[in-house]
Design a protein around this motif. Structure first.
Motif, mmCIF file in Angstrom:
data_model
loop_
_atom_site.group_PDB
_atom_site.id
_atom_site.type_symbol
_atom_site.label_atom_id
_atom_site.label_comp_id
_atom_site.label_asym_id
_atom_site.label_seq_id
_atom_site.Cartn_x
_atom_site.Cartn_y
_atom_site.Cartn_z
ATOM 1 N N ILE A 282 57.716 11.929 23.609
ATOM 2 C CA ILE A 282 59.297 10.871 24.117
ATOM 3 C C ILE A 282 58.081 11.015 25.586
ATOM 4 O O ILE A 282 58.774 9.661 26.120
ATOM 5 C CB ILE A 282 60.240 12.131 24.790
ATOM 6 C CG1 ILE A 282 61.041 12.065 23.700
ATOM 7 C CG2 ILE A 282 60.705 11.926 26.013
ATOM 8 C CD1 ILE A 282 62.174 13.466 23.108
ATOM 9 N N ASP A 283 57.838 12.120 26.487
ATOM 10 C CA ASP A 283 56.695 11.387 27.242
ATOM 11 C C ASP A 283 56.172 10.592 27.334
ATOM 12 O O ASP A 283 55.384 10.052 28.234
ATOM 13 C CB ASP A 283 56.271 12.824 27.918
ATOM 14 C CG ASP A 283 57.359 13.947 28.432
ATOM 15 O OD1 ASP A 283 58.368 14.037 28.154
ATOM 16 O OD2 ASP A 283 56.318 15.030 28.466
ATOM 17 N N ALA A 284 55.012 10.616 26.329
ATOM 18 C CA ALA A 284 54.050 9.732 25.540
ATOM 19 C C ALA A 284 55.135 7.631 25.998
ATOM 20 O O ALA A 284 54.015 7.331 26.253
ATOM 21 C CB ALA A 284 53.302 9.829 24.534
ATOM 22 N N PHE A 304 64.043 3.926 21.031
ATOM 23 C CA PHE A 304 63.371 5.288 20.918
ATOM 24 C C PHE A 304 63.972 6.798 21.412
ATOM 25 O O PHE A 304 63.763 7.432 20.103
ATOM 26 C CB PHE A 304 62.187 4.559 20.598
ATOM 27 C CG PHE A 304 61.191 5.958 20.277
ATOM 28 C CD1 PHE A 304 60.744 6.123 19.245
ATOM 29 C CD2 PHE A 304 60.079 7.044 21.383
ATOM 30 C CE1 PHE A 304 59.578 6.521 18.306
ATOM 31 C CE2 PHE A 304 59.168 7.658 20.323
ATOM 32 C CZ PHE A 304 58.595 7.509 19.349
ATOM 33 N N VAL A 305 63.664 6.984 22.156
ATOM 34 C CA VAL A 305 63.922 8.216 22.728
ATOM 35 C C VAL A 305 65.100 9.418 22.057
ATOM 36 O O VAL A 305 65.777 9.951 22.320
ATOM 37 C CB VAL A 305 63.779 8.139 24.643
ATOM 38 C CG1 VAL A 305 65.010 9.636 25.074
ATOM 39 C CG2 VAL A 305 63.263 7.488 25.257
ATOM 40 N N ARG A 306 66.211 7.843 22.172
ATOM 41 C CA ARG A 306 67.512 7.868 21.320
ATOM 42 C C ARG A 306 67.298 9.004 19.884
ATOM 43 O O ARG A 306 68.088 9.745 19.093
ATOM 44 C CB ARG A 306 68.239 6.700 21.158
ATOM 45 C CG ARG A 306 69.206 7.200 20.040
ATOM 46 C CD ARG A 306 70.561 5.444 20.612
ATOM 47 N NE ARG A 306 70.653 5.408 21.723
ATOM 48 C CZ ARG A 306 72.319 5.305 21.888
ATOM 49 N NH1 ARG A 306 72.440 6.633 21.170
ATOM 50 N NH2 ARG A 306 71.952 5.521 22.802
ATOM 51 N N GLN A 307 66.460 8.376 19.321
ATOM 52 C CA GLN A 307 66.166 8.290 17.494
ATOM 53 C C GLN A 307 65.654 10.070 17.977
ATOM 54 O O GLN A 307 65.958 11.000 16.430
ATOM 55 C CB GLN A 307 65.096 7.715 17.170
ATOM 56 C CG GLN A 307 65.347 6.647 17.012
ATOM 57 C CD GLN A 307 66.793 6.268 16.579
ATOM 58 O OE1 GLN A 307 66.929 6.837 15.541
ATOM 59 N NE2 GLN A 307 66.935 5.261 16.831
ATOM 60 N N ILE A 308 64.782 10.721 18.846
ATOM 61 C CA ILE A 308 64.059 11.922 18.953
ATOM 62 C C ILE A 308 65.363 12.680 19.711
ATOM 63 O O ILE A 308 65.543 13.772 19.279
ATOM 64 C CB ILE A 308 62.775 11.819 19.703
ATOM 65 C CG1 ILE A 308 61.980 10.344 19.781
ATOM 66 C CG2 ILE A 308 61.965 13.089 20.016
ATOM 67 C CD1 ILE A 308 61.029 10.713 17.844
ATOM 68 N N LEU A 309 65.182 12.524 20.736
ATOM 69 C CA LEU A 309 66.463 13.456 21.424
ATOM 70 C C LEU A 309 67.299 13.204 21.400
ATOM 71 O O LEU A 309 68.601 14.866 21.330
ATOM 72 C CB LEU A 309 66.330 13.091 22.681
ATOM 73 C CG LEU A 309 66.747 13.857 23.475
ATOM 74 C CD1 LEU A 309 65.261 14.653 23.950
ATOM 75 C CD2 LEU A 309 67.010 13.237 25.629
ATOM 76 N N GLY A 310 68.327 12.074 20.556
ATOM 77 C CA GLY A 310 69.431 12.055 19.477
ATOM 78 C C GLY A 310 69.719 13.451 18.859
ATOM 79 O O GLY A 310 69.505 14.042 18.296
#
Ligand code: FAD
Ligand code: SF4
Length: 510
Positions: A282-284, A304-310
């Motif tokens: 996420i940070d990258a 993209f963030v939604r896929q990983i964090l969500g």
């Protein structure tokens, strides 16, 4: 005093606190066992990738000064299951303490705990230090609710981890950019090269074959594309944020015969074996967005963030809230066998042919192919979820039970009765034609509903809703479907049901 620490194939987290200190009294154990390769048929690339990543990880530990025991699959002392091997190793090393990391798989967790309880040695269990939410997070958030809402979970995760927030509010003023992110791929943006590390794995594959392990799919001529070391995983992450993140969101739902990978990250294997940490991914992505605001819009990044964090964290929470009952749920009582061409790609239906062939070639299909092509068809055809699960668990490079079963039974097959998905993800040819380019080269015609050239998705779609009316009619997101069905004349309805019945009898020939 010697301590034996077990590391599983999906516990290759190089930053785990275990590895901060080198201690000559600690022996790390990794093992390749038939217990893991034999239950169902796995893709050859999946087995090879796991073993190659484990071997590289063991080597990296050794180079850092740690003591490591590695049992190869063909090692003469390998008893081919975790517990017997552990017993022997504890004895051989006269270990007084046994430690393990919490496994992500429900059964193995129970078995290791039972094993530890039966030992005379001291024991201890630690977290894998990988996920951003606790196992119980979903259970706690949705306690007595009938459905678990991903969006609510995701927003809470954004707040908790301070991701894309400005004064406690979502950056850009919206939590969700899905509406901007659903475009068909029309060729306007050149397709990027698919990531390929070309790892040399022929010896490993030969060993696997010589042991008589039954696999599916094949190896690529130019080596294994998937990252198997920490360095490769880091480089895969950089490759994604530089070249594919700028268009990730826009085309995340697109289907195209021009590419197997589109703008997807191809990071699921590295994430699932824990070579990459979700926070660093996420940070990258956020750093790249900050560096190149003219190239990367917030909608791409948020998608993209939604896929990983969500999604990823949420489905893990569903797994721990619902196991072990979840993996036997079958809301529609489906019982049909999986069509035989799922194992070969030998079907005239172009969309399925493409998704299955690329899965056999690369052990990969992107999310919409899994959900709206292979998953969609299996659900319309009434395939037993056990068979669907075995296929998804075997064929994909990233398939581990916690994330496979929740996606397959929950998201894709609605076998949990709507705990995860608000309605079944099914469609007729209309959606596939809108989002993809397969139909133009297909034997079947997406516009025809009955007759020899009619696209099978069309009549199977209506047949599905017709036969499950009592379970679906009251769902407010589906009412429209039944209104359209009821407005059709009796003759049209009959013709559609008859067409579907014929298709179901000759499934293997489609
Ligand atoms: P991208 O599209 O680039 O997404 C970025 C990352 O987000 C992925 O690497 C993954 O870690 C995460 N992610 C995205 N969607 C999901 C999701 N629905 N669930 C969990 N994580 C997600 N994913 C697996 O990791 N293992 C599986 O066994 C698996 N089985 C699936 C079965 C079905 C029927 C469906 C519909 C989806 C399945 N998924 C599974 C989710 C998703 O399809 C894959 O994570 C994704 O295609 C991996 O490719 P990528 O790394 O290029 O993902
Ligand atoms: Fe798939 Fe039907 Fe289109 Fe053929 S016509 S590609 S089977 S949706």
């Amino acid at each position: 005093m010697t301590t034996l620490r077990l590391l599983l194939g999906d516990q290759l987290n190089p930053h785990h606190s275990w590895f901060r200190q080198v201690n000559s009294e600690v022996v790390y154990v990794l093992m390749e066992v038939r217990e893991e390769t034999d239950g169902i048929r796995h893709h050859i690339q999946k087995i090879v990738a796991f073993f190659a990543a484990m071997r590289a990880f063991a080597q990296a530990l050794r180079e850092s000064g740690h003591r490591v025991v590695y049992l190869e699959l063909d090692h003469p002392e390998n008893q081919q299951n975790f517990l017997d091997n552990l017993k022997a190793l504890l004895r051989n090393h006269q270990a007084q303490r046994f430690e393990w990391m919490l496994p992500d798989q429900w059964d193995l967790g129970l078995r290791l705990r039972g094993f530890a309880e039966g030992l005379e040695a001291e024991t201890g269990c630690v977290d894998s230090e990988h996920f951003l939410a606790g196992r119980e997070a979903v259970q706690l958030q949705f306690q007595d609710k009938k459905t678990y809402v991903m969006e609510a979970f995701y927003r809470q995760m954004r707040q908790k981890h301070q991701v894309l927030l400005e004064d406690g509010k979502p950056q850009g003023g919206r939590w969700n950019f899905d509406q901007d992110n659903r475009r068909r791929y029309d060729g306007a943006v050149p397709l990027p090269e698919g990531m390929h590390f070309g790892n040399e794995v022929s010896e490993l594959a030969a060993m696997i074959r010589s042991q008589g392990i039954k696999t599916l799919g094949g190896l690529e001529a130019n080596g294994l594309r998937w990252p198997v070391t920490r360095l490769q995983a880091e480089s895969a992450l950089q490759d994604f944020v530089r070249h594919r993140l700028p268009h990730f969101g826009t085309y995340q739902d697109a289907l195209t015969s021009r590419s197997s990978f589109l703008f997807h990250s191809l990071l699921s294997f590295a994430l699932n074996v824990k070579l990459l940490h979700p926070r660093e991914v996420i940070d990258a992505a956020i750093r790249e967005w900050e560096r190149r605001p003219e190239d990367i819009s917030l909608a791409q990044l948020e998608g993209f963030v939604r896929q990983i964090l969500g999604w990823r964290e949420y489905l893990r929470g569903v797994y721990w809230a619902q196991m072990p009952e979840y993996r036997v749920r079958n809301h529609f009582q489906h019982s049909a066998p999986l069509p035989s061409w799922y194992w070969t790609g030998e079907t005239r239906m172009k969309c399925l042919q493409h998704a299955i062939r690329q899965s056999l070639d690369h052990a990969y299909a992107h999310h919409i192919q899994r959900l709206m092509v292979t998953g969609n068809f299996a659900l319309l055809a009434g395939v037993h979820p056990d068979e669907v699960d075995a296929w998804y668990l075997g064929i994909y490079i990233d398939a581990l039970e916690w994330v496979e079963v929740t996606n397959t039974r929950g998201m894709s097959q609605f076998a949990d009765g709507g705990l995860v998905a608000t309605k079944p993800y099914v469609s007729s040819a209309n959606y596939l034609q809108k989002m993809g380019d397969y139909c133009s080269g297909c034997t079947y015609d997406p516009k025809q509903k009955t007759g020899p050239r009619a696209c099978p998705f069309n009549s199977l779609y209506w047949d599905f809703f017709h036969r499950h009316r009592n379970l679906l009619e009251r769902n407010p997101r589906i009412g429209m479907v039944y209104r359209t069905w009821d407005r059709m004349g009796v003759a049209s309805r009959e013709a559609l049901l008859q067409e579907a019945s014929g298709l179901k009898q000759r499934m293997d020939q489609l």
